[in-house]
Motif scaffolding. Structure first.
Motif, PDB file in Angstrom:
ATOM      1  N   LEU A  34       0.848  -1.180   0.000  1.00 40.22           N
ATOM      2  CA  LEU A  34       0.000   0.000   0.000  1.00 40.22           C
ATOM      3  C   LEU A  34       0.885   1.231   0.000  1.00 40.22           C
ATOM      4  O   LEU A  34       1.703   1.420   0.905  1.00 40.22           O
ATOM      5  CB  LEU A  34      -0.919   0.012   1.226  1.00 40.22           C
ATOM      6  N   LEU A  35       0.739   2.055  -1.011  1.00 39.55           N
ATOM      7  CA  LEU A  35       1.577   3.242  -1.181  1.00 39.55           C
ATOM      8  C   LEU A  35       0.728   4.493  -1.015  1.00 39.55           C
ATOM      9  O   LEU A  35      -0.284   4.654  -1.704  1.00 39.55           O
ATOM     10  CB  LEU A  35       2.215   3.252  -2.572  1.00 39.55           C
ATOM     11  N   ALA A  36       1.130   5.367  -0.125  1.00 42.35           N
ATOM     12  CA  ALA A  36       0.432   6.638   0.053  1.00 42.35           C
ATOM     13  C   ALA A  36       1.349   7.575   0.820  1.00 42.35           C
ATOM     14  O   ALA A  36       2.230   7.122   1.557  1.00 42.35           O
ATOM     15  CB  ALA A  36      -0.890   6.440   0.802  1.00 42.35           C
ATOM     16  N   VAL A 145       3.954  -4.772   7.617  1.00 40.33           N
ATOM     17  CA  VAL A 145       5.277  -4.157   7.755  1.00 40.33           C
ATOM     18  C   VAL A 145       5.141  -2.675   7.408  1.00 40.33           C
ATOM     19  O   VAL A 145       4.980  -2.310   6.239  1.00 40.33           O
ATOM     20  CB  VAL A 145       6.320  -4.838   6.845  1.00 40.33           C
ATOM     21  N   ASP A 146       5.172  -1.850   8.423  1.00 38.67           N
ATOM     22  CA  ASP A 146       5.044  -0.401   8.223  1.00 38.67           C
ATOM     23  C   ASP A 146       6.393   0.181   7.814  1.00 38.67           C
ATOM     24  O   ASP A 146       7.446  -0.311   8.226  1.00 38.67           O
ATOM     25  CB  ASP A 146       4.560   0.252   9.516  1.00 38.67           C
ATOM     26  N   GLU A 147       6.345   1.233   6.983  1.00 39.18           N
ATOM     27  CA  GLU A 147       7.560   1.884   6.483  1.00 39.18           C
ATOM     28  C   GLU A 147       8.498   0.850   5.881  1.00 39.18           C
ATOM     29  O   GLU A 147       9.712   0.836   6.144  1.00 39.18           O
ATOM     30  CB  GLU A 147       8.257   2.663   7.606  1.00 39.18           C
ATOM     31  N   VAL A 148       7.952  -0.007   5.019  1.00 33.67           N
ATOM     32  CA  VAL A 148       8.731  -1.132   4.498  1.00 33.67           C
ATOM     33  C   VAL A 148       9.944  -0.664   3.711  1.00 33.67           C
ATOM     34  O   VAL A 148      10.987  -1.340   3.684  1.00 33.67           O
ATOM     35  CB  VAL A 148       7.825  -2.064   3.661  1.00 33.67           C
ATOM     36  N   HIS A 149       9.868   0.499   3.088  1.00 31.76           N
ATOM     37  CA  HIS A 149      11.015   1.016   2.336  1.00 31.76           C
ATOM     38  C   HIS A 149      12.201   1.297   3.254  1.00 31.76           C
ATOM     39  O   HIS A 149      13.361   1.203   2.833  1.00 31.76           O
ATOM     40  CB  HIS A 149      10.618   2.297   1.593  1.00 31.76           C
ATOM     41  N   ALA A 150      11.925   1.656   4.537  1.00 33.15           N
ATOM     42  CA  ALA A 150      13.010   1.922   5.482  1.00 33.15           C
ATOM     43  C   ALA A 150      13.769   0.650   5.818  1.00 33.15           C
ATOM     44  O   ALA A 150      14.945   0.704   6.194  1.00 33.15           O
ATOM     45  CB  ALA A 150      12.448   2.552   6.757  1.00 33.15           C
ATOM     46  N   PHE A 151      13.107  -0.498   5.714  1.00 33.58           N
ATOM     47  CA  PHE A 151      13.790  -1.779   5.914  1.00 33.58           C
ATOM     48  C   PHE A 151      14.553  -2.201   4.666  1.00 33.58           C
ATOM     49  O   PHE A 151      15.718  -2.599   4.723  1.00 33.58           O
ATOM     50  CB  PHE A 151      12.781  -2.876   6.251  1.00 33.58           C
ATOM     51  N   ALA A 152      13.876  -2.140   3.519  1.00 32.16           N
ATOM     52  CA  ALA A 152      14.379  -2.812   2.317  1.00 32.16           C
ATOM     53  C   ALA A 152      15.695  -2.239   1.819  1.00 32.16           C
ATOM     54  O   ALA A 152      16.464  -2.939   1.157  1.00 32.16           O
ATOM     55  CB  ALA A 152      13.328  -2.743   1.202  1.00 32.16           C
ATOM     56  N   VAL A 178       1.673  -7.630   4.220  1.00 34.74           N
ATOM     57  CA  VAL A 178       1.154  -6.349   3.744  1.00 34.74           C
ATOM     58  C   VAL A 178       2.168  -5.273   4.099  1.00 34.74           C
ATOM     59  O   VAL A 178       2.462  -5.048   5.277  1.00 34.74           O
ATOM     60  CB  VAL A 178      -0.207  -6.026   4.378  1.00 34.74           C
ATOM     61  N   GLY A 179       2.731  -4.641   3.092  1.00 33.44           N
ATOM     62  CA  GLY A 179       3.706  -3.581   3.313  1.00 33.44           C
ATOM     63  C   GLY A 179       3.076  -2.210   3.167  1.00 33.44           C
ATOM     64  O   GLY A 179       2.213  -2.003   2.302  1.00 33.44           O
ATOM     65  N   LEU A 180       3.478  -1.277   4.006  1.00 33.40           N
ATOM     66  CA  LEU A 180       3.017   0.114   3.934  1.00 33.40           C
ATOM     67  C   LEU A 180       4.227   0.985   3.629  1.00 33.40           C
ATOM     68  O   LEU A 180       5.277   0.854   4.263  1.00 33.40           O
ATOM     69  CB  LEU A 180       2.384   0.554   5.255  1.00 33.40           C
TER      70      LEU A 180
END
Length: 720
Positions: A34-36, A145-152, A178-180
């Motif tokens: 989910l991208l927003a 997984v919230d703020e998934v970009h911060a992990f990846a 589910v990634g946010l």
């Protein structure tokens, strides 16, 4: 039931169209990204369908995990998620490193339906002797997984994926993932990454708001859809993708002047100021307080209580400023913000979008960001970043290559979790997910040969070398993916203020030793070197010093190839379509004049100085330049390190010798050299064969594509 509470408890007229689009795929058990923008409603878009699924399926035990990169974000989200769970008679709880042991025991006795945690705490549960992980975590069915970009984008992402695979083995089922995330340049790749070993065999959806005025229907979006508003694999986006907002660039020249401008602007409003170093946060915070501005601070070297007090006070105040590092970039709620101010520039467009998204949340308000640049580099980088933003470009999120050290850590952690693992079956612990699969055999063999693992009758056990290196405090060092720089804890009486670099406590000083921490100066009264503690008292002066040295890591602080090429474009005359103050415009004009013979529209420039030094102005970023230095061999001056904008060449270089030596270099690029200091920053490097540890770090220090692009450009020779 959930819909009833959305209308009657929250008194919402309904969900946004894009949130409705998430319902069907999530209720169907599919994975999703989910991208927003920040405060766009991602948490609700994920949780409402999952709570409905929990109720419809009569899920029992701890069945839903909510994973965040920051403990503060978990604390911030907990009341909201507990309220949503309460609609269904369900409960939620938080588990991370700051949660008291007594509270953890209570959670184990009375298991919550939703557990909010970090990947590190999740792995601690898996290996803990006091947690029956199969009983406690065996009912998990879905993970948000919230703020998934911060992990990846770093090694925490590889760690997260590995832990989720081990959790799936414990649960005996695929976990719905589910990634946010905020805006990213490669959403389809990020979703496939998040799916782990299930990629390609489970349904997956990309769901995001449509930036156009037309409505988004509620059909699930396939991975290969090209929705309006979605970015393509190369980071490009439609013209509507750049969020509207008021953005301005100013040049102020010093921290003192920045404090003066902030104090005069937007009086009566709440202002969030971002700095990209803790030292700068402290210096600006002290300057603002000296100017009479109500100021709070937040960064990672302040104690948790100190940060919590600052963030709560800021949330409840109006006419005030909070100065922070990226700790407040993510979705921590500090109340309705009026203005965001950026000192110099963040390192990525994605960070800028996160920070811009903290404003404009109230009806009738607009997103806004004021850049206050302190020096020429800051000004050029701010203009370049905004130029990329205006071109609708956002960085792709790319996991670090070749995470062999994380593989070694995971093999040891799995052995600790299970007590013993078959020497032919260990790869099943990650369900075939590369690089934790059979390709890791050389790493496992080395762990056994070096004593990190013991082998007996076909079984692997934790060895004496692993106990010696990582066994302190129940193997806590094994469960932390990063190497932290050593710091001393600072106390005022019994109150913990934060931590500081030990160099500030050992440097030679005249007079009393003064520290700058939490925005004020402190006199050092006593240092306990054995316990790494420092005791201070406040003083009414501004003479304190702040300093933190980061642990060495691969490419820390390096700017990307696209950003440096945008800097070159700015120096060649390109202006981002944002407001620019007259003093910023004048300074930029002078900077362009100064760099006139170091930038070239048609390629790169090799410039011989009057001193005889020769520099190649590549504008390619430090990783690409490090790759070029390794590839050039004796053409490069090895006394100089790679910078983001240029590299140093041999002083006797001529145009003819350059052309003769570089004709085929693009076809035989080399990885950068690795020194011992950089290797020390690779956590668990001791658990790898030396050649593999060096190869891992070299791959992370390189930018082969950027180096090849530079070598394909024409070169202009300039002699001063």
């Amino acid at each position: 039931m959930v819909l009833h509470h959305i209308v009657n408890t929250l008194q919402w007229p309904g969900l946004r169209a894009w949130q409705q689009a998430a319902i069907r795929p999530l209720l169907g058990g599919g994975d999703a990204l989910l991208l927003a923008p920040t405060a766009g409603g991602k948490t609700e878009a994920a949780m409402f369908p999952l709570l409905s699924r929990m109720a419809a399926g009569s899920w029992q035990g701890t069945s839903l995990l909510y994973v965040c990169p920051l403990k503060a974000l978990l604390n911030n989200l907990a009341p909201r998620l507990a309220g949503y769970a309460g609609w269904l008679g369900r409960a939620g709880a938080v588990w991370h490193g700051d949660v008291a042991t007594s509270r953890r025991r209570a959670i184990l006795r009375d298991r919550p339906d939703i557990l909010l945690t970090t990947p590190e705490s999740l792995e601690s549960m898996l290996v803990s002797r006091t947690v029956d992980h199969r009983s406690f975590l065996g009912d998990v069915r879905a993970v948000v997984v919230d703020e998934v970009h911060a992990f990846a984008g770093d090694d925490r992402g590889w760690h997260l994926l590995a832990v989720l695979e081990r959790l799936a083995v414990v649960a005996g089922r695929d976990l719905q993932r589910v990634g946010l995330s905020a805006t990213v340049g490669n959403p389809a790749e990020l979703l496939r990454w998040l799916q782990g070993s299930a990629a390609g065999r489970r349904p997956a959806s990309l769901i995001a708001p449509d930036d156009r005025p037309t409505a988004l229907d509620d059909r699930p979006t396939a991975l290969d859809d090209r929705r309006p508003g979605a970015r393509t694999e190369d980071g490009a986006a439609p013209p509507s993708a750049a969020p509207p907002g008021d953005v301005e660039v100013d040049y102020v020249g010093s921290v003192h002047n920045a404090a003066k401008v902030i104090g005069l602007l937007h009086r009566g409003a709440k202002r969030l100021v971002f700095c990209d170093s803790k030292k700068l946060v402290e210096e600006l915070g002290q300057a603002l307080r000296a100017a009479g501005v109500t100021t709070y601070l937040s960064h990672a070297s302040l104690s948790a209580d100190e940060r919590r007090r600052s963030e709560q006070a800021f949330a409840e105040s109006r006419d005030c400023v909070i100065v922070a590092t990226s700790t407040l970039e993510l979705g921590i709620d500090v109340g309705g913000l009026d203005h965001v101010i950026q000192i110099n520039a963040p390192g990525t467009v994605a960070s800028f979008l996160q920070r811009l998204g903290r404003t404009g949340r109230r009806p009738g308000s607009r997103r806004n960001c004021l850049f206050l640049t302190l020096d020429d580099d800051g000004l050029a980088r701010a203009a370049a970043l905004l130029l990329l933003w205006a071109r609708n470009w956002v960085e792709p999120v790319v996991p670090p290559p070749e995470p062999r050290h994380i593989v070694a850590q995971q093999v040891l952690a799995l052995t600790l979790q299970e007590g013993r693992v078959g020497d032919r079956l260990w790869a099943s612990g990650w369900r075939g997910l590369p690089p934790f699969d059979r390709t890791a055999e050389p790493i496992v063999r080395y762990l056994a040969d070096a004593g990190f693992l013991d082998v007996d009758d076909g079984m692997l056990f934790i060895g004496t070398e692993a106990q010696r290196r990582f066994g302190f405090r129940h193997f806590s060092d094994l469960l932390a993916v990063f190497t932290a720089a050593p710091q001393f804890t600072v106390f005022a009486g019994r109150q913990e203020i934060g931590s500081t670099d030990p160099a500030l406590l050992s440097d030679q000083v005249d007079g009393p030793r003064l520290l700058l921490l939490a925005g004020r100066s402190w006199r050092v009264n006593h240092i306990d070197w054995n316990r790494r503690r420092c005791f201070v008292e406040p003083v009414d002066t501004t003479g304190g010093r702040a300093r933190w040295l980061a642990a060495p890591s691969a490419g820390a602080g390096a700017l990307s190839f696209p950003l440096m090429r945008a800097v070159r474009d700015v120096l060649l005359g390109a202006d981002p379509p944002v407001k620019t103050t007259s003093r910023a415009a004048e300074r930029l004009a002078r900077l362009r004049e100064e760099y006139l013979d170091r930038v070239h529209l048609g390629g790169t420039v090799i410039r011989r100085e009057r001193t005889g030094d020769v520099h190649w102005w590549t504008w390619a970023g430090r990783r690409a330049n490090a790759t070029l230095i390794a590839t050039l061999g004796d053409l490069a001056d090895l006394r100089g390190r790679a910078a983001d904008d240029q590299i140093r060449l041999r002083s006797d270089l001529t145009a003819a010798s350059w052309r003769a030596a570089t004709g085929d270099l693009a076809e035989r690029l080399c990885l950068p050299e690795v020194d011992g200091e950089a290797l020390a920053g690779l956590k668990f490097n001791a658990a790898l064969p030396p050649r593999l540890a060096e190869a891992t770090l070299a791959a992370r220090l390189a930018d082969l594509d950027g180096a090849a692009a530079v070598l394909s450009d024409p070169v202009r020779f300039v002699v001063r």
